[in-house]
Design an enzyme around this catalytic site. Structure first.
Site, mmCIF file in Angstrom:
data_model
loop_
_atom_site.group_PDB
_atom_site.id
_atom_site.type_symbol
_atom_site.label_atom_id
_atom_site.label_comp_id
_atom_site.label_asym_id
_atom_site.label_seq_id
_atom_site.Cartn_x
_atom_site.Cartn_y
_atom_site.Cartn_z
ATOM 1 C CB CYS A 119 -2.244 14.559 -9.088
ATOM 2 S SG CYS A 119 -1.810 13.648 -6.949
ATOM 3 C CG HIS A 259 -0.975 13.181 -12.667
ATOM 4 N ND1 HIS A 259 0.231 13.944 -11.778
ATOM 5 C CD2 HIS A 259 -1.840 11.838 -11.289
ATOM 6 C CE1 HIS A 259 -0.519 12.863 -10.484
ATOM 7 N NE2 HIS A 259 -1.425 12.371 -10.073
ATOM 8 C CG ASN A 289 1.701 10.390 -7.944
ATOM 9 O OD1 ASN A 289 1.591 11.703 -8.281
ATOM 10 N ND2 ASN A 289 0.500 9.558 -7.841
HETATM 11 O O1 UT7 Z 1 -1.807 10.687 -7.457
HETATM 12 C C1 UT7 Z 1 -3.165 10.627 -6.800
HETATM 13 C C2 UT7 Z 1 -4.419 9.872 -7.439
HETATM 14 N N1 UT7 Z 1 -3.780 8.584 -7.053
HETATM 15 C C3 UT7 Z 1 -4.235 7.441 -7.510
HETATM 16 O O2 UT7 Z 1 -4.906 7.870 -8.961
HETATM 17 C C4 UT7 Z 1 -3.855 6.003 -7.462
HETATM 18 C C5 UT7 Z 1 -4.816 4.951 -7.596
HETATM 19 N N2 UT7 Z 1 -5.232 3.959 -7.133
HETATM 20 C C6 UT7 Z 1 -3.803 3.154 -7.771
HETATM 21 O O3 UT7 Z 1 -2.464 3.251 -8.135
HETATM 22 C C7 UT7 Z 1 -4.259 1.703 -7.269
HETATM 23 O O4 UT7 Z 1 -5.114 1.639 -6.846
HETATM 24 C C8 UT7 Z 1 -2.467 0.960 -6.396
HETATM 25 C C9 UT7 Z 1 -1.705 1.358 -7.059
HETATM 26 C C10 UT7 Z 1 -2.424 1.994 -5.365
HETATM 27 C C11 UT7 Z 1 -2.929 -0.135 -5.572
HETATM 28 O O5 UT7 Z 1 -3.466 -1.096 -7.127
HETATM 29 P P1 UT7 Z 1 -4.161 -1.759 -6.749
HETATM 30 O O6 UT7 Z 1 -4.529 -2.706 -8.999
HETATM 31 O O7 UT7 Z 1 -5.642 -1.307 -7.412
HETATM 32 O O8 UT7 Z 1 -4.081 -2.968 -6.115
HETATM 33 P P2 UT7 Z 1 -5.188 -3.672 -5.317
HETATM 34 O O9 UT7 Z 1 -5.560 -2.052 -4.176
HETATM 35 O O10 UT7 Z 1 -6.056 -3.844 -5.137
HETATM 36 O O11 UT7 Z 1 -4.885 -4.781 -4.034
HETATM 37 C C12 UT7 Z 1 -4.443 -5.980 -5.046
HETATM 38 C C13 UT7 Z 1 -3.822 -6.714 -4.610
HETATM 39 C C14 UT7 Z 1 -4.392 -7.139 -2.701
HETATM 40 O O12 UT7 Z 1 -3.984 -8.276 -2.767
HETATM 41 P P3 UT7 Z 1 -5.439 -9.436 -2.720
HETATM 42 O O13 UT7 Z 1 -6.436 -9.020 -1.539
HETATM 43 O O14 UT7 Z 1 -6.448 -9.552 -3.749
HETATM 44 O O15 UT7 Z 1 -4.437 -10.348 -2.359
HETATM 45 C C15 UT7 Z 1 -2.796 -6.225 -2.073
HETATM 46 O O16 UT7 Z 1 -2.797 -6.962 -0.684
HETATM 47 O O17 UT7 Z 1 -3.012 -6.551 -4.057
HETATM 48 C C16 UT7 Z 1 -2.018 -6.530 -2.333
HETATM 49 N N3 UT7 Z 1 -1.277 -5.576 -2.860
HETATM 50 C C17 UT7 Z 1 -0.061 -5.278 -2.834
HETATM 51 N N4 UT7 Z 1 0.903 -6.580 -3.353
HETATM 52 C C18 UT7 Z 1 2.685 -6.267 -3.807
HETATM 53 C C19 UT7 Z 1 -1.069 -4.345 -2.158
HETATM 54 N N5 UT7 Z 1 -0.364 -3.756 -2.885
HETATM 55 C C20 UT7 Z 1 0.730 -4.264 -2.605
HETATM 56 C C21 UT7 Z 1 2.026 -4.064 -2.510
HETATM 57 N N6 UT7 Z 1 3.353 -4.503 -3.496
HETATM 58 N N7 UT7 Z 1 2.893 -2.608 -2.819
#
Ligand code: UT7
Length: 332
Positions: A119, A259, A289
């Site tokens: 990225c 980004h 992204n």
């Molecule tokens: O560009 C390259 C660099 N990459 C980045 O900068 C990405 C950085 N990371 C992120 O943007 C975020 O971490 C994500 C968008 C990938 C994920 O968001 P998050 O707020 O960190 O979610 P999480 O992984 O902490 O998950 C929170 C909850 C979980 O459920 P529980 O355990 O709280 O019940 C996940 O299972 O959301 C759930 N979850 C989803 N729910 C609906 C994870 N993905 C999804 C989804 N739809 N797609």
């Protein structure tokens, strides 16, 4: 130009391209266990573009960018001396996609190479390209950021498939003696971050086998939460440091060009720089992204709102880990 005159690398043209096919949050709801509300509130994304046609690759996204750049500057592709292509989705493992772009775009006299910094690829490429201009050996360098992320996304993995899209953007760099262009850059990398964001197979560590394919090891692997934490800190830190060492405050900055990985990371960076949100370029809702393409795609979309003399800060964080911030004084 007399040799005593200071040369900077001015951005003199911008191009951008996204494929037509849209993949909306509602489409994804039918593919994985997710919903529009979650995606919008956790990332800011509403839809992304996907390059669907068989036989089309990253180079095909980049060729229109070169064409737009040449049209804007009224030059022939044959006048381009070097093409730097930042990508993690090259057409092939080798040769470099930069060479394929040059061939398809008719940039017959350009040498080129690919640069892999995920990225942050466009920022790494911009600094590299600017150095070629500053060296006085080159007068027309094109820097492209392009990724066909749909080629490496697992559309059954809701953690990653909601984030990524396809696109390309790029700029032409030319020498400037009036102090416009790429003025400063802070670039960083930390290879220990590879644990959190990588593709497991396909490289020399794990060459492709039937097993690697069956195990889905040719897709993006991301530990989202961990990357998120590093990204918020990394991108905000370098952006603040860049302002400080150039004795600038948020008031001196016309635009932040971040980004586009997650709207929450972008907001954190803008807050740290003391920037109001109307100075932040944001198109994540439409393109998701696009990895190396996000920053030049923003420049392309906002090109008519940029004014000569504007101070703009480009900032990125991504796989590697790689991150950085670049200060540009807009030249036209
Ligand atoms: O560009 C390259 C660099 N990459 C980045 O900068 C990405 C950085 N990371 C992120 O943007 C975020 O971490 C994500 C968008 C990938 C994920 O968001 P998050 O707020 O960190 O979610 P999480 O992984 O902490 O998950 C929170 C909850 C979980 O459920 P529980 O355990 O709280 O019940 C996940 O299972 O959301 C759930 N979850 C989803 N729910 C609906 C994870 N993905 C999804 C989804 N739809 N797609």
């Amino acid at each position: 130009m007399p040799h005593t005159q200071k040369i900077s690398a001015a951005i003199t043209a911008v191009g951008g391209y996204v494929p037509e096919t849209k993949l909306t949050n509602f489409d994804l709801e039918k593919m994985v266990e997710t919903n529009d509300e979650w995606i919008r509130t956790r990332t800011g994304i509403e839809e992304r573009r996907i390059l669907k046609e068989p036989g089309k690759a990253s180079s095909d996204l980049a060729v229109p960018v070169i064409q737009q750049i040449c049209e804007k500057r009224g030059i022939s592709p044959e006048e381009i001396e070097c093409i730097i292509c930042a990508t993690v989705t090259p057409d092939m493992v080798f040769p470099a996609t930069a060479n394929i772009i040059a061939d398809k775009a008719g940039a017959k006299h350009a040498w080129g190479f690919d640069l892999e910094a995920a990225c942050s690829g466009f920022l790494f490429g911009l600094t590299t390209g600017a150095s070629l201009i500053e060296s006085r050996r080159y007068k027309k360098v094109v820097v492209i950021g392009v990724d066909k992320m749909s080629a490496i996304v697992d559309y059954s993995d809701r953690q990653t498939c909601i984030i990524f899209g396809d696109g390309a953007g790029g700029v032409l760099l030319e020498p400037n003696t009036e102090g416009y262009g790429v003025l400063d850059s802070i670039l960083r990398s930390d290879g220990s971050g590879r644990d959190y964001l990588h593709m497991k197979a396909g490289g020399s560590l794990r060459p492709p086998t039937a097993e690697t394919v069956a195990n889905k090891e040719h897709y993006i692997y991301q530990e989202g939460q961990a990357v998120f934490k590093f990204a918020v800190k990394g991108m905000a830190d370098v952006s603040a440091e860049l302002l400080e060492r150039n004795k600038l405050t948020g008031d001196d900055i016309a635009w932040l060009v971040p980004h586009q990985a997650n709207k929450r990371i972008i907001d954190a960076t803008a807050n740290r720089m003391g920037l109001s949100h109307d100075k932040v370029m944001l198109n994540i809702q439409r393109y998701g992204n696009t990895t190396a393409a996000t920053i030049p795609l923003c420049l392309w979309e906002w090109r008519h709102q940029l004014n000569k003399g504007d101070n703009i800060v480009l900032a990125a964080f991504g796989g590697g880990f790689t991150w950085g911030a670049t200060l540009v004084k807009w030249a036209y």
